[in-house]
Scaffold this active site. Structure first.
Site, PDB file in Angstrom:
ATOM      1  N   GLU A 141     -10.900   4.137 -12.862  1.00  0.00           N
ATOM      2  CA  GLU A 141     -10.631   3.771 -11.471  1.00  0.00           C
ATOM      3  C   GLU A 141     -11.190   2.379 -11.216  1.00  0.00           C
ATOM      4  O   GLU A 141     -12.295   2.057 -11.667  1.00  0.00           O
ATOM      5  CB  GLU A 141     -11.285   4.792 -10.528  1.00  0.00           C
TER       6      GLU A 141
ATOM      7  N   ASP B 172       0.955   3.924  -7.627  1.00  0.00           N
ATOM      8  CA  ASP B 172       1.623   3.041  -6.673  1.00  0.00           C
ATOM      9  C   ASP B 172       3.098   2.912  -7.049  1.00  0.00           C
ATOM     10  O   ASP B 172       3.422   2.558  -8.186  1.00  0.00           O
ATOM     11  CB  ASP B 172       0.951   1.662  -6.704  1.00  0.00           C
TER      12      ASP B 172
ATOM     13  N   ARG C 276      -5.323  13.375  -0.670  1.00  0.00           N
ATOM     14  CA  ARG C 276      -4.876  12.702   0.558  1.00  0.00           C
ATOM     15  C   ARG C 276      -3.566  11.961   0.330  1.00  0.00           C
ATOM     16  O   ARG C 276      -2.768  11.802   1.247  1.00  0.00           O
ATOM     17  CB  ARG C 276      -5.959  11.759   1.073  1.00  0.00           C
TER      18      ARG C 276
END
Length: 242
Positions: free
Chosen positions: A95, A145, A217
């Site tokens: 990450e 993304d 989320r």
């Protein structure tokens, strides 16, 4: 006249770097669980990985166990939950956003797991350099993304070069789990992976939602917007390796 500074070559990556500012709770988690963050030498940019970098996975976890890697896990919703359900495995997250890493550390601590480690680096760079061939039991790339504009499609994570890398790193019985809430990206994934000589779809079309994956989320945002969630699961094609 001051000497001109050499320009740093910016590689095409699948992410945009955001602010590294942490809130107080994230700073606390970072301090208290810094030993879960694995430091590796960088190349020119701070999210890159030096080609000379090495990772002793058993030493990092203090044991030998099946290895699961997650690329771009955000704030750790998935990895903290699954690691608690399956303590017999080692989980390694790549990450680039330090506040997200701090949130991951906090969630892992609250879940009572100690089988998660994080490398703050570009996942493609890190996986190519730090992970041995045929070493992965599972790879997760959930909700990468989508890079909607056509001119940005080259920045999408799931591509033929990345699929080649995954095919090298997956164990013979390993699986690559993916999910996206953008139909055009889901179809593009299928087009790339169905054409790959070493990878095979583990399901007849879209995969059922993986029951161990909690709703992050990112997924919740897609559902709230009325988008369909597409799951995929690929492995090594039988007889594909010689």
């Amino acid at each position: 006249m001051a000497e001109a500074r050499p320009r740093v070559h910016r590689e095409v990556v699948s992410f945009v770097r955001r602010s590294s500012r942490m809130n107080p709770s994230q700073e606390k988690a970072w301090r208290e669980h810094a030993d879960w963050v694995i430091r590796v030498p960088a190349r020119d940019t701070d999210t890159s990985v030096s080609p000379d970098a090495q990772l002793d996975v058993p030493a990092a976890f203090g044991r030998v166990a099946p290895l699961v890697v997650e690329i771009g896990g955000g704030t750790g919703d998935v990895i903290s939950t699954v690691a608690a359900k399956h303590p017999e495995r080692n989980y390694l997250a790549f990450e680039v956003f330090e506040p997200a890493v701090a949130s991951t550390l906090s969630k892992c601590a609250r879940a009572g797991v100690d089988n998660v480690r994080v490398v703050v680096a570009n996942g493609v760079d890190a996986m190519g350099t730090l992970i041995g061939d045929r070493a992965l039991t599972e790879l997760w790339t959930f909700f990468p993304d989508p890079w909607h504009k056509k001119r940005h499609h080259k920045r999408r994570l799931v591509s033929r070069p990345f699929a080649d890398l995954v095919a090298a790193k997956l164990a013979d019985d390993g699986v690559w789990r993916m999910a996206t809430d953008w139909e055009d990206y889901a179809l593009a994934m299928r087009a790339v992976l169905d054409d790959h000589p070493l990878l095979v779809n583990r399901h007849d079309g879209w995969a059922p939602r993986w029951e161990d994956r909690p709703q992050s989320r990112y997924e919740a945002k897609g559902i709230a917007a009325g988008r369909t969630i597409y799951d995929l699961c690929y492995g090594i094609r039988e007889g594909g390796r010689r």
